[in-house]
Motif scaffolding. Sequence first.
Motif, mmCIF file in Angstrom:
data_model
loop_
_atom_site.group_PDB
_atom_site.id
_atom_site.type_symbol
_atom_site.label_atom_id
_atom_site.label_comp_id
_atom_site.label_asym_id
_atom_site.label_seq_id
_atom_site.Cartn_x
_atom_site.Cartn_y
_atom_site.Cartn_z
ATOM 1 N N UNK A 230 -8.036 -60.868 -40.365
ATOM 2 C CA UNK A 230 -8.774 -62.042 -40.817
ATOM 3 C C UNK A 230 -10.154 -61.553 -41.241
ATOM 4 N N UNK A 231 -10.498 -61.799 -42.503
ATOM 5 C CA UNK A 231 -11.733 -61.260 -43.072
ATOM 6 C C UNK A 231 -12.564 -62.401 -43.650
ATOM 7 N N UNK A 232 -13.838 -62.374 -43.333
ATOM 8 C CA UNK A 232 -14.766 -63.350 -43.894
ATOM 9 C C UNK A 232 -15.850 -62.632 -44.689
ATOM 10 N N UNK A 233 -16.199 -63.182 -45.834
ATOM 11 C CA UNK A 233 -17.272 -62.621 -46.660
ATOM 12 C C UNK A 233 -18.235 -63.732 -47.052
ATOM 13 N N UNK A 234 -19.486 -63.351 -47.304
ATOM 14 C CA UNK A 234 -20.475 -64.329 -47.769
ATOM 15 C C UNK A 234 -20.166 -64.689 -49.215
ATOM 16 N N UNK A 235 -20.171 -65.986 -49.516
ATOM 17 C CA UNK A 235 -19.910 -66.418 -50.884
ATOM 18 C C UNK A 235 -18.427 -66.613 -51.155
ATOM 19 N N UNK A 236 -18.072 -66.505 -52.446
ATOM 20 C CA UNK A 236 -16.702 -66.733 -52.888
ATOM 21 C C UNK A 236 -15.778 -65.616 -52.381
ATOM 22 N N UNK A 237 -14.701 -65.950 -51.638
ATOM 23 C CA UNK A 237 -13.816 -64.908 -51.106
ATOM 24 C C UNK A 237 -12.827 -64.357 -52.134
ATOM 25 N N UNK A 238 -12.712 -65.020 -53.291
ATOM 26 C CA UNK A 238 -11.700 -64.631 -54.275
ATOM 27 C C UNK A 238 -11.855 -63.188 -54.764
ATOM 28 N N UNK A 239 -13.050 -62.740 -55.189
ATOM 29 C CA UNK A 239 -13.188 -61.346 -55.646
ATOM 30 C C UNK A 239 -12.833 -60.328 -54.561
ATOM 31 N N UNK A 240 -13.220 -60.603 -53.324
ATOM 32 C CA UNK A 240 -12.892 -59.693 -52.231
ATOM 33 C C UNK A 240 -11.387 -59.640 -52.000
ATOM 34 N N UNK A 241 -10.730 -60.778 -52.126
ATOM 35 C CA UNK A 241 -9.279 -60.824 -51.951
ATOM 36 C C UNK A 241 -8.574 -60.002 -53.017
ATOM 37 N N UNK A 242 -9.071 -60.123 -54.266
ATOM 38 C CA UNK A 242 -8.457 -59.354 -55.357
ATOM 39 C C UNK A 242 -8.648 -57.859 -55.149
ATOM 40 N N UNK A 243 -9.808 -57.461 -54.605
ATOM 41 C CA UNK A 243 -10.054 -56.051 -54.321
ATOM 42 C C UNK A 243 -9.106 -55.545 -53.249
ATOM 43 N N UNK A 244 -8.882 -56.350 -52.210
ATOM 44 C CA UNK A 244 -7.993 -55.949 -51.125
ATOM 45 C C UNK A 244 -6.556 -55.767 -51.621
ATOM 46 N N UNK A 245 -6.154 -56.550 -52.591
ATOM 47 C CA UNK A 245 -4.788 -56.457 -53.115
ATOM 48 C C UNK A 245 -4.499 -55.111 -53.761
ATOM 49 N N UNK A 246 -5.542 -54.408 -54.189
ATOM 50 C CA UNK A 246 -5.353 -53.104 -54.843
ATOM 51 C C UNK A 246 -5.212 -51.955 -53.843
ATOM 52 N N UNK A 247 -5.456 -52.233 -52.564
ATOM 53 C CA UNK A 247 -5.408 -51.166 -51.560
ATOM 54 C C UNK A 247 -3.967 -50.782 -51.233
ATOM 55 N N UNK A 248 -3.751 -49.493 -50.989
ATOM 56 C CA UNK A 248 -2.431 -48.985 -50.624
ATOM 57 C C UNK A 248 -1.994 -49.480 -49.240
ATOM 58 N N UNK A 249 -2.943 -49.956 -48.438
ATOM 59 C CA UNK A 249 -2.651 -50.414 -47.085
ATOM 60 C C UNK A 249 -2.224 -51.876 -47.016
ATOM 61 N N UNK A 250 -2.442 -52.607 -48.095
ATOM 62 C CA UNK A 250 -2.269 -54.064 -48.064
ATOM 63 C C UNK A 250 -0.941 -54.472 -48.678
ATOM 64 N N UNK A 251 -0.229 -55.318 -47.955
ATOM 65 C CA UNK A 251 1.044 -55.848 -48.443
ATOM 66 C C UNK A 251 0.856 -57.170 -49.173
ATOM 67 N N UNK A 252 0.073 -58.082 -48.567
ATOM 68 C CA UNK A 252 -0.165 -59.374 -49.217
ATOM 69 C C UNK A 252 -1.484 -59.957 -48.720
ATOM 70 N N UNK A 253 -2.059 -60.816 -49.548
ATOM 71 C CA UNK A 253 -3.355 -61.419 -49.244
ATOM 72 C C UNK A 253 -3.274 -62.919 -49.515
ATOM 73 N N UNK A 254 -3.894 -63.696 -48.626
ATOM 74 C CA UNK A 254 -3.911 -65.151 -48.788
ATOM 75 C C UNK A 254 -5.259 -65.681 -48.322
ATOM 76 N N UNK A 255 -5.799 -66.635 -49.080
ATOM 77 C CA UNK A 255 -7.066 -67.256 -48.681
ATOM 78 C C UNK A 255 -6.761 -68.603 -48.044
ATOM 79 N N UNK A 256 -7.222 -68.781 -46.797
ATOM 80 C CA UNK A 256 -7.023 -70.050 -46.094
ATOM 81 C C UNK A 256 -8.328 -70.464 -45.444
ATOM 82 N N UNK A 257 -8.782 -71.647 -45.792
ATOM 83 C CA UNK A 257 -10.008 -72.221 -45.217
ATOM 84 C C UNK A 257 -11.187 -71.254 -45.316
ATOM 85 N N UNK A 258 -11.293 -70.620 -46.453
ATOM 86 C CA UNK A 258 -12.421 -69.736 -46.709
ATOM 87 C C UNK A 258 -12.307 -68.352 -46.102
ATOM 88 N N UNK A 259 -11.228 -68.085 -45.380
ATOM 89 C CA UNK A 259 -10.990 -66.777 -44.782
ATOM 90 C C UNK A 259 -9.894 -66.046 -45.552
#
Length: 308
Positions: A230-259
Amino acid sequence: MIKTQDLTKAYGELRAIDNLTIELAEGDLFGFIGPNGSGKTTTMRILATLLQPSWGEAYVGGYSIYTHPKDIRRLIGYMPDFFGVYDDMKVIEYLEFFAAAYRIKGAARRKVCDEALDLVDLGYKRGAFVTSLSRGMTQRLGLARVLLHDPKVLLLDEPASGLDPRARIEIRGLLKELRKLGKTIMVSSHILPELADICNKVGIIEKGILLDSCEVSELMKKVRRQPLLIIGVAGDPEPAARLLETSRLVDRVEIREGRIHTALVEGATDYSELPTELVKAGHKLTLFKEEELNLETAFMALTKGITA
């Protein structure tokens, strides 16, 4: 201390328990969990020598349920999910009646009863009528009753059923104390997070079939093949989520209630590079933690709510 091998109880084509194999060592506190009708009570009644299995074997303290039922009964204290009490008796009279049934005589009988009441914190109610006790006190009285002959093995079927939160906490504390005294305890319950806190082993049963039986920590590892962050960032979480999707460690990403809820690939254990990459990209982290997995989550992941 408790061992079953292919233990089965069949009613016609219905199998209440199906080839159940478990093994508990001395001093284990075993949480037996499963949906209603999954076979927990049937298993305990067989171990208590109150019900004959259709086939399979079970041993308690090294004694077979077929050849040494009397020896097993001396070793165990069995507390069913529902039990009656004699309403016209006082608490101390109730315990002395059962102590007499265990052939505890004279001054030793009163001493044993007083010690049992003190252990379950009911000493101040010794002169009260059983009818005056609350549900939680009645449960503790029932536990005191099965402790009178100092059994090595306790079979407790839903001991916290129907209790308020305070009474459940008291029962949980009492079970911890009993384990410290060296008792081997099998306890069934639906209060799953509390079992994780007091048990060192758990067994999950569904439709009479044991799905898993192991250490609590081992069960968590089996269920959590994909760590969830569960990751929280200041501001819009969308750009951070898109960055995480490019990582070799990440299977899937979902934004829920700002997290940002991030499932890692199976087997990933070191994800320290993820917060580093986020910070390098200019994101300010307000939260970064692995989602806690408790026994209830594991139970839901392993079972489908099917009963026998």
